[in-house]
Scaffold this active site. Structure first.
Site, short mmCIF file in Angstrom:
data_model
loop_
_atom_site.label_atom_id
_atom_site.label_comp_id
_atom_site.label_asym_id
_atom_site.label_seq_id
_atom_site.Cartn_x
_atom_site.Cartn_y
_atom_site.Cartn_z
N THR A 144 0.84 -0.78 -0.20
CA THR A 144 -0.13 0.17 -0.17
C THR A 144 1.01 1.58 -0.09
OG1 THR A 144 -1.90 -0.79 1.43
CG2 THR A 144 -2.00 1.10 1.51
N SER A 185 1.28 -8.63 -0.96
CA SER A 185 2.28 -9.69 0.29
C SER A 185 1.94 -10.53 0.63
CB SER A 185 2.33 -8.30 1.42
OG SER A 185 1.09 -7.71 1.72
N SER A 186 0.20 -10.95 -0.02
CA SER A 186 -0.35 -12.24 0.00
C SER A 186 -0.04 -13.01 -1.05
CB SER A 186 -1.83 -11.39 -0.50
OG SER A 186 -2.29 -11.00 0.62
N GLN A 235 -1.77 -20.33 20.75
CA GLN A 235 -2.60 -19.75 20.46
C GLN A 235 -3.49 -18.50 21.05
OE1 GLN A 235 -7.34 -21.63 19.63
NE2 GLN A 235 -5.91 -23.83 18.96
#
Length: 341
Positions: free
Chosen positions: A12, A57-58, A274
């Site tokens: 971005t 970036s994905s 987690q």
């Protein structure tokens, strides 16, 4: 005059509005000083390298991490520091990976980006870029102050392998709850020198062999044996097991038996929590004592991003699974805090 290499991978931060299409498109970073005129007031010599094509970036991959690491290696002696501009979605993975690949780093590698494009009026891109450059050029005497890979975002520099993206809607996109902030940018830049790595006496070595043979087992109440078996019986060399609380799992016999079988068959099983804050404490509670006794490995307080990239790095370095198992529980680049229970 400090010489800084800016590596623009995409994201971005490098986007501007195309008035003809009314959409954001990447702009030429060779014209960076025209888009960010404040840079002209900094006494730096800036060189810009843009990836071609630029990368969302994905779509980040280990091969691109290797390309970034090799670029730092090729230019290491010519520059005082490096700023990598990167999309925020996988920034923590890239920062973690580079921290392991760039052993003995004695110059700053600062990764930054933004939540809004640099062409927007309210953008966070200008401040992130300017301060990242300041940190990349900071020295104490003739030595760089920062000897590691860091993520700079919204007024704070984090250790790269300790941070994660937690928010997609705020400028404060990253957090590092298990390790102190390295630099705070307010009226002054405040360096937490006690928390910074010191690689002064180390040799700079770049590692580019990565093995991504990893699978992930995320536990949840009601998980069944078919799901667990499908992960543990895959051909992955290592399994990251995301457990409850401080490293706890169900103690159902079928579950423990499947873990034992996987370990006997040569799998490394790395236990991370987690929970984003705190540490795995294998053996502290009965529900995790079984895991420790059978040979499940502790990820302590590592982030998921650090666990994934550290295993890729270690599996690239060692064919012997026992070597991987030993080193994954050792702090190599300040990515974990070992504790004993």
């Amino acid at each position: 005059m400090n010489h800084i290499l800016i590596i623009y991978t995409g994201g971005t931060i490098g986007m501007v509005m195309d008035e003809q299409t009314d959409s954001f498109v990447p702009f030429d970073f060779d014209l960076i000083s025209k888009n960010v005129p404040e840079l002209n007031r900094l006494n730096y010599k800036l060189t810009v390298h843009s990836f071609d094509p630029i990368i969302d970036s994905s779509n980040m991959t280990p091969e691109i991490w290797v390309e970034m690491a090799e670029m730092v290696k090729r230019n290491y002696d010519e520059y005082d520091g490096f700023v990598i501009l990167h999309g925020s979605d996988t920034m923590a993975f890239s920062a973690s990976a580079l921290s392991f690949m760039l052993e003995g780093l004695q110059k700053p590698v600062i990764i930054s980006g933004s939540q809004l494009p640099i062409g927007e009026i309210r953008t966070d891109a200008r401040e992130n870029l300017i301060t990242a450059l300041e940190i990349a050029s900071a020295k104490k005497g003739s030595r760089s102050l920062v000897h590691e890979v860091g993520i700079y975002f919204d007024g704070q520099l984090y250790r790269g392998n300790r941070a994660f993206k937690y928010n997609s809607a705020k400028f404060e996109a990253f957090r590092s709850p298990n390790y102190p902030v390295l630099v705070e940018a307010g009226v002054h830049l405040r360096y937490n020198e006690a928390a910074l790595q010191d690689n002064s006496d180390k040799e700079f070595v770049v590692h580019t062999k990565l093995d991504n043979s990893i699978s992930v087992l995320k536990l949840y109440p009601g998980i069944n044996d078919n799901v667990v078996r499908s992960v543990l019986e895959s051909d992955a060399r290592s399994v990251i097991m995301e457990t409850f609380g401080s490293g706890n799992t169900t103690t159902e016999t079928w579950f423990l038996d499947l873990l034992r079988d996987a370990i006997r068959n040569g799998k490394n099983i790395l236990n991370i929590s987690q929970c984003r804050v705190g540490s795995v404490e294998l053996g502290r509670y009965e529900t995790s004592k079984w895991l420790k006794d059978m040979g499940v490995l502790s990820g302590y307080d590592m982030t998921f991003e650090a666990a994934v990239t550290k295993l890729m790095y270690l599996q690239g370095e060692f064919e012997d699974q026992k070597e991987v198992a030993h080193w994954v529980e050792v702090s190599l680049r300040g990515e974990l805090t070992p504790t004993e229970y």
